[in-house]
Design an enzyme around this catalytic site. Structure first.
Site, PDB file in Angstrom:
ATOM      1  N   CYS A 137     156.403  85.127  20.316  1.00  0.00           N
ATOM      2  CA  CYS A 137     155.773  83.947  20.913  1.00  0.00           C
ATOM      3  C   CYS A 137     155.810  82.711  20.026  1.00  0.00           C
ATOM      4  O   CYS A 137     155.399  81.635  20.466  1.00  0.00           O
ATOM      5  CB  CYS A 137     154.330  84.263  21.280  1.00  0.00           C
ATOM      6  SG  CYS A 137     154.172  85.613  22.464  1.00  0.00           S
ATOM      7  N   CYS A 457     149.638  83.223  17.777  1.00  0.00           N
ATOM      8  CA  CYS A 457     149.898  84.609  17.419  1.00  0.00           C
ATOM      9  C   CYS A 457     151.242  85.011  18.005  1.00  0.00           C
ATOM     10  O   CYS A 457     151.794  84.313  18.854  1.00  0.00           O
ATOM     11  CB  CYS A 457     148.812  85.529  17.964  1.00  0.00           C
ATOM     12  SG  CYS A 457     148.689  85.494  19.778  1.00  0.00           S
TER      13      CYS A 457
END
Length: 473
Positions: A137, A457
């Site tokens: 991500c 994250c």
């Protein structure tokens, strides 16, 4: 570790009353910021002997729920549209760009270097190098900081960085047995050899390997990890739903007020022009409460309503040395300053990247939490965001898991994701980082701040944080 966290952190409740109050405060404070922004006069983070790297512009095509308008396209189509949107917005000559870097997660086999294919499709010279990076991500974060490094090192003056994801058409593979048989069959020379191989094929060979948003090292889906993280930190279903409702409500307000300036229209071949994100859907706590747990059944707290949805989209950002930008007549939006990457346990701490990265980037920049005017954190799950806020505000967690003497503190919600986040705007894995950075820059200008902190994250138990400084107005 999970049981240790559960027992120790349940004594540090994030009450639903707190969440509801914070939700209300965030809405009212956001409005106040927008109507009465005052310029700040803090020190600049410029470093002697280090080139200033600036963001000239950042754009994205609308982020759409997978399976909708972009469903018949390929990833390079989306990336190309973002690049063309950037070219239209900035009028930067294609031959001025020294390098192009793109991030992606689920790679299309036919265009594994999607940066190169998108660049060629957008009309960039075949002499302009381009490569693709992947870091879950935070892939476009990695693309951006790769560009920053190239400019800071004097290797480039102008870099385009971005990211793309097309979850509508992810690769589905044959089983390993079938792949092995097919490759061997391709090398067979005689009819007898081919028939012999074909005779060995069994029905189970035809079962496909379906993709999953899961950790290779733990075989656990990210949603399952989010559920366990929320349980470990004692975060209720109601608190997660309240936070998700906050995200959708703020995103809807920002969309209606024209604050999402990074969105550029995209004329989809054979379809209408797409002009806005389609996942922003404020609901009600009553409706959200009716959904069943999505991962840990029947008692989990993570649902489709408080999770980011599978998203198609692409982003692009024009990054330059300050000298080059000014020489070309551009007014930069922001400086890209200090950044860090972190990595921790991919099982129990999979989604705690912002908690670990935030204090490190603040220390690197010589700032405190109170110096930050806007926060843009990636929202993978509402439980993940609330767990990070709780961990950041816990002395116990700081001492026992981060090796720190004290906590860094939690960002105040009146400065936190006030134009919505990934839960509502969408999360094309490889493209989100650029959205976070340009949103921080736009919010700084709108709200009169100077420093923004972007954090996210990523799968694998990794994370990223960066300081964004508003360019002098």
């Amino acid at each position: 570790m999970s049981s240790m966290l559960s027992s120790a952190l349940r004594n540090l409740p994030v009450s639903s009353a707190w969440a509801a109050g914070a939700f209300t405060r965030s809405l009212s404070c956001s409005s106040q910021f927008q109507s009465s922004a005052q310029p700040k006069t803090k020190k600049s983070l410029a470093k002697t002997g280090v080139k200033n790297v600036v963001v000239v512009e950042g754009v994205r095509i609308p982020f759409l729920q997978s399976g909708t308008t972009y469903a018949d396209l390929m990833p390079h189509d989306l990336a190309r549209a973002a690049l063309q949107g950037l070219l239209t917005r900035t009028s930067v000559p294609r031959d001025v760009v020294d390098y192009i870097v793109y991030g992606t997660v689920i790679q299309e086999v036919k265009t594994s270097n999607v940066a190169r294919e998108a660049a060629l499709g957008a009309g960039f010279s075949d002499k302009t190098p381009a490569h693709t990076v992947t870091m879950a991500c935070i892939s476009s974060n990695q693309a951006m900081t790769t560009g920053v490094g190239m400019i800071a090192a004097g290797q480039c003056d102008v870099v385009v960085a971005g990211g793309v994801e097309l979850m509508s058409d992810v690769p589905i593979r044959h089983s390993r047995k079938m792949r092995k048989t097919m490759l061997t069959l391709n090398r067979a020379k005689t009819l007898g050899q081919k028939l012999s191989l074909i005779s060995k094929i069994r029905p189970d060979y035809f079962a496909p390997e379906l993709p999953a948003v899961a950790e290779f090292s733990t075989s656990e889906t990210m949603g399952h990890s989010a559920d366990r993280l929320a349980a470990a930190f004692g975060i209720s279903r109601l608190e997660q739903d309240e936070y998700a409702l906050r995200s959708h409500t703020l995103a809807k307000k920002a969309q209606e007020q024209g604050l999402l300036q990074d969105v550029v229209p995209f004329k989809v071949p054979g379809k209408d022009t797409v002009t806005k994100d389609n996942g922003i859907r404020p609901s009600s706590l009553e409706q959200m409460g009716k959904l069943k747990p999505a991962f840990v059944k029947p008692y989990g707290t993570v649902t489709a309503a408080n999770s980011s949805f599978l998203t198609d989209g692409a982003s692009a950002m024009l990054i330059m040395s300050e000298e080059k930008a000014l020489a070309m007549g551009y007014k930069p939006k922001a400086y890209l300053r200090d950044f860090v990457y972190v990595s921790q346990d991919p099982k129990d701490q999979l989604l705690l990247g912002p908690t670990y990265a935030t204090p490190k980037v603040l220390e690197k920049a010589g700032l405190s939490l109170s110096d930050i005017d806007v926060f843009e954190f990636h929202e993978a799950f509402a439980g993940q965001i609330l767990a990070n806020l709780k961990a950041m505000d816990s002395d116990w967690f700081a001492k026992n898991y981060m090796g720190r003497k004290s906590k860094v503190g939690a960002p105040p919600l009146d400065k936190f994701n006030t134009w919505g986040g990934s839960l509502s705007l969408g999360h094309p894995f490889g493209a989100t980082g650029c959205r976070l950075v340009i949103t921080a820059a736009h919010r700084l200008k709108k709200e009169g701040g100077q420093y923004g902190l972007v954090a996210a994250c990523a799968a694998g138990g990794q994370g990223h944080a960066m300081i964004v400084e508003l360019y002098p107005q």
